[in-house]
Write a protein that holds these residues in place. Structure first.
Motif, PDB file in Angstrom:
ATOM      1  N   CYS A 251     -41.051  34.015  -0.431  1.00  0.00           N
ATOM      2  CA  CYS A 251     -41.495  34.451  -1.756  1.00  0.00           C
ATOM      3  C   CYS A 251     -40.320  35.019  -2.563  1.00  0.00           C
ATOM      4  O   CYS A 251     -40.186  34.749  -3.774  1.00  0.00           O
ATOM      5  CB  CYS A 251     -42.591  35.496  -1.628  1.00  0.00           C
ATOM      6  SG  CYS A 251     -44.199  34.820  -1.152  1.00  0.00           S
TER       7      CYS A 251
ATOM      8  N   CYS B  61     -50.650  30.083  -6.834  1.00  0.00           N
ATOM      9  CA  CYS B  61     -52.018  30.586  -6.650  1.00  0.00           C
ATOM     10  C   CYS B  61     -52.682  29.933  -5.447  1.00  0.00           C
ATOM     11  O   CYS B  61     -53.333  30.598  -4.633  1.00  0.00           O
ATOM     12  CB  CYS B  61     -52.840  30.351  -7.919  1.00  0.00           C
ATOM     13  SG  CYS B  61     -52.307  31.384  -9.304  1.00  0.00           S
TER      14      CYS B  61
ATOM     15  N   PHE C  47     -47.378  37.537  -0.809  1.00  0.00           N
ATOM     16  CA  PHE C  47     -48.816  37.242  -0.785  1.00  0.00           C
ATOM     17  C   PHE C  47     -49.649  38.406  -0.274  1.00  0.00           C
ATOM     18  O   PHE C  47     -50.851  38.453  -0.486  1.00  0.00           O
ATOM     19  CB  PHE C  47     -49.090  36.013   0.078  1.00  0.00           C
ATOM     20  CG  PHE C  47     -48.473  34.746  -0.440  1.00  0.00           C
ATOM     21  CD1 PHE C  47     -48.236  34.566  -1.787  1.00  0.00           C
ATOM     22  CD2 PHE C  47     -48.130  33.727   0.445  1.00  0.00           C
ATOM     23  CE1 PHE C  47     -47.663  33.388  -2.266  1.00  0.00           C
ATOM     24  CE2 PHE C  47     -47.570  32.544  -0.020  1.00  0.00           C
ATOM     25  CZ  PHE C  47     -47.324  32.368  -1.378  1.00  0.00           C
TER      26      PHE C  47
ATOM     27  N   ARG D 265     -53.493  33.732   2.701  1.00  0.00           N
ATOM     28  CA  ARG D 265     -54.414  34.816   3.033  1.00  0.00           C
ATOM     29  C   ARG D 265     -55.527  34.344   3.961  1.00  0.00           C
ATOM     30  O   ARG D 265     -55.983  35.106   4.829  1.00  0.00           O
ATOM     31  CB  ARG D 265     -54.998  35.409   1.740  1.00  0.00           C
ATOM     32  CG  ARG D 265     -53.986  36.236   0.972  1.00  0.00           C
ATOM     33  CD  ARG D 265     -54.574  36.827  -0.289  1.00  0.00           C
ATOM     34  NE  ARG D 265     -53.654  37.784  -0.908  1.00  0.00           N
ATOM     35  CZ  ARG D 265     -53.896  38.437  -2.039  1.00  0.00           C
ATOM     36  NH1 ARG D 265     -55.035  38.217  -2.696  1.00  0.00           N
ATOM     37  NH2 ARG D 265     -53.013  39.291  -2.535  1.00  0.00           N
TER      38      ARG D 265
ATOM     39  N   ARG E 115     -51.068  31.299  -2.301  1.00  0.00           N
ATOM     40  CA  ARG E 115     -51.510  32.654  -1.961  1.00  0.00           C
ATOM     41  C   ARG E 115     -52.850  32.622  -1.236  1.00  0.00           C
ATOM     42  O   ARG E 115     -53.043  33.277  -0.211  1.00  0.00           O
ATOM     43  CB  ARG E 115     -51.618  33.495  -3.229  1.00  0.00           C
ATOM     44  CG  ARG E 115     -52.111  34.931  -2.995  1.00  0.00           C
ATOM     45  CD  ARG E 115     -52.281  35.652  -4.321  1.00  0.00           C
ATOM     46  NE  ARG E 115     -51.016  35.776  -5.010  1.00  0.00           N
ATOM     47  CZ  ARG E 115     -50.151  36.768  -4.825  1.00  0.00           C
ATOM     48  NH1 ARG E 115     -50.439  37.738  -3.965  1.00  0.00           N
ATOM     49  NH2 ARG E 115     -49.009  36.809  -5.480  1.00  0.00           N
TER      50      ARG E 115
ATOM     51  N   SER F  47     -52.447  40.585  -6.232  1.00  0.00           N
ATOM     52  CA  SER F  47     -52.019  39.675  -7.292  1.00  0.00           C
ATOM     53  C   SER F  47     -52.214  40.330  -8.649  1.00  0.00           C
ATOM     54  O   SER F  47     -53.122  41.137  -8.846  1.00  0.00           O
ATOM     55  CB  SER F  47     -52.810  38.371  -7.217  1.00  0.00           C
ATOM     56  OG  SER F  47     -54.189  38.643  -7.267  1.00  0.00           O
TER      57      SER F  47
END
Length: 496
Positions: A483, A450, A491, A457, A453, A495
């Motif tokens: 990934c 998390c 990513f 981003r 990600r 999600s």
């Protein structure tokens, strides 16, 4: 025809010219061959006698060196300066004999003081031509102690420039500050603005972006007020570079174009060549490869025509970076080696560090990670030595990427962590984005999907905002592969 050297005093005066004048024989040679005996004999002379002997030495050496050169015009930023002469190799020694002979030239020592100033200036110019910038700065500071007003300010500014060129920006800074203050005190707005532009350049390279931009803006306004087109062009080019480094690419390109127009108007061919080379780098970044290559070749032609060896080395490095991006790896490698040779010849440590970073990237691209790591390490050492924070951060992030590809994840994370505050401190948005995308993958492999990600981003958003889509595409490819290997969704997908 060389003057004859016969008496003991004249032999002493010419003792350092053994390469040109046959050394004395017999007891003269014995008496002065041993350094301790020579120094003892020197100290036994009364001060007035020593001064007169230095005066005699000065006369003999000056005659051997071709006679006294003409008085140069006052120091001025764009003045003609001193035309090189064969006797300049002896200017430093002549200035020292003039200093030591002052006691014998009258109460105020003015006759020898004037020739001392003449030869100090020539010695400083000669040292700069030999790329001995530390020595040039030392001599200019001596000269600054013998003059006043704007001439002192110019000595300080030139000493600051030479000190910065030797790779010591922090030592140059107080000299620039003194020069700005002195010109301001003298009420010369043009000279103040030129010194301020040099100080702003120093702020820029050491990562103080806000101070640099403020300095350039103030300098440019003062130069426009004074009608100094040459100074305007130089400052416009520096400001364009700052805009490029902080991600304001459209503004940077407009300012580079303004700088080019100003250089052409003022006839400053050397600066025109340097600015074309910098604009070529901007074209390359924005994907305009043909425009970039054309601009670099034009820049090289101008720099070679104007005898700017230092600028030529920088342009060759830029051309090599372009070859690397085009996959012309052999040409790129040869170009970087040629550029590095020039940087080392002319003492351009800052550019040497930059091209070692670029060479490290090329070596990694061509499957030589050990040599790449070595090049990055050399580059980081130089960047730290010369205070080039922006490039230090870039090299650290590149090294972190190398560690990641080699599976050295702890070292990779450490290098990314060192680099990120540098990128943010110098407002290098592009490398901040690159760093965040790269370090996110290390975090992913540590099991924090998390966090990874969100970090990826954030970095991708910066690269997208800057329009650096080629770099973003490369980061996307690496992210998707990582990934997949980690069993995590990419990513760039929503999600769950």
């Amino acid at each position: 025809m060389h003057p004859q050297v016969g008496s003991r005093s004249q032999c002493m005066a010419a003792s350092r010219f053994n390469a040109r004048v046959r050394p004395p024989i017999g007891e003269h040679a014995y008496l002065f061959r041993h350094a301790l005996l020579r120094d003892a004999a020197y100290q036994l002379q009364l001060p007035g006698d020593r001064a007169r002997l230095h005066g005699l030495a000065f006369e003999v050496i000056e005659a051997l060196a071709g006679g006294r050169p003409p008085e140069p015009p006052p120091l001025e930023p764009y003045g003609a300066g001193t035309s090189p002469l064969p006797g300049d190799a002896f200017a430093l020694e002549l200035s020292e004999h003039a200093r030591l002979a002052q006691d014998a030239s009258g109460a105020d020592g003015s006759p020898m003081l004037n020739v001392r100033k003449l030869y100090l200036r020539r010695a400083a110019a000669y040292a700069a031509l030999q790329f001995q910038f530390d020595e040039s700065a030392r001599l200019l500071l001596q000269l600054a102690g013998l003059v006043s007003g704007n001439q002192k300010g110019e000595c300080l500014r030139c000493a600051a420039e030479a000190t910065d060129r030797s790779g010591r920006p922090h030592a140059a800074e107080p000299l620039y500050v003194q020069a700005v203050a002195l010109h301001r005190e003298e009420g010369d707005r043009r000279l103040e603005a030129i010194a301020l532009s040099g100080l702003a350049d120093l702020y820029d390279v050491t990562g103080r972006v806000a101070e640099a931009e403020s300095g350039f803006d103030r300098s440019l306004a003062m130069l426009r007020e004074a009608g100094d087109k040459r100074g305007q062009g130089v400052t416009q080019g520096s400001l364009a570079g700052l805009y490029r480094q902080t991600g304001r690419f459209e503004l940077s390109e407009r300012m580079y174009e303004e700088a080019l127009a100003t250089h052409r108007e003022s006839g400053n061919r050397r600066a025109e060549g340097a600015t074309l080379g910098n604009l070529a780098a901007l074209y390359l970044f924005s994907g305009r490869v043909a425009e970039s290559e054309s601009a670099i070749h034009r820049a090289l032609s101008i720099l070679r025509e104007s005898g700017d060896r230092r600028g030529e080395g920088v342009a060759i490095g830029n051309l090599s970076a372009l070859f690397g991006q085009l996959g012309r790896f052999d040409e790129a490698a040869r170009g970087f080696q040629a550029a590095l040779e020039i940087h080392r010849d002319v003492g351009n440590r800052r550019a040497e560090g930059n091209d070692l970073t670029n060479l490290g990237t090329l070596l990694l691209q061509t499957g030589r990670p050990d040599k790449s790591e070595h090049a990055y390490g050399q580059a980081i050492t130089i960047h730290r030595e010369v205070g080039n924070r922006r490039q230090e951060g870039a090299a650290l992030s590149n090294l972190a990427g190398l560690y990641f590809e080699a599976g050295r994840y702890e070292e990779s994370e450490s290098a990314y962590q060192q680099a990120l505050p540098i990128h943010r401190g110098v407002a290098d948005r592009r490398f901040e984005g690159i760093n965040l995308c790269g370090s996110a993958l290390v975090v992913l492999l540590r099991g924090e999907a998390c966090v990874a990600r969100e970090r990826w981003r954030e970095g991708a958003a910066i690269l997208r905002e800057l329009g650096d889509l080629p770099t973003l595409d490369r980061k996307l490819d690496v992210m998707r592969r990582t990934c997949k290997a980690a069993g995590a969704p990419p990513f760039d997908e929503p999600s769950l």
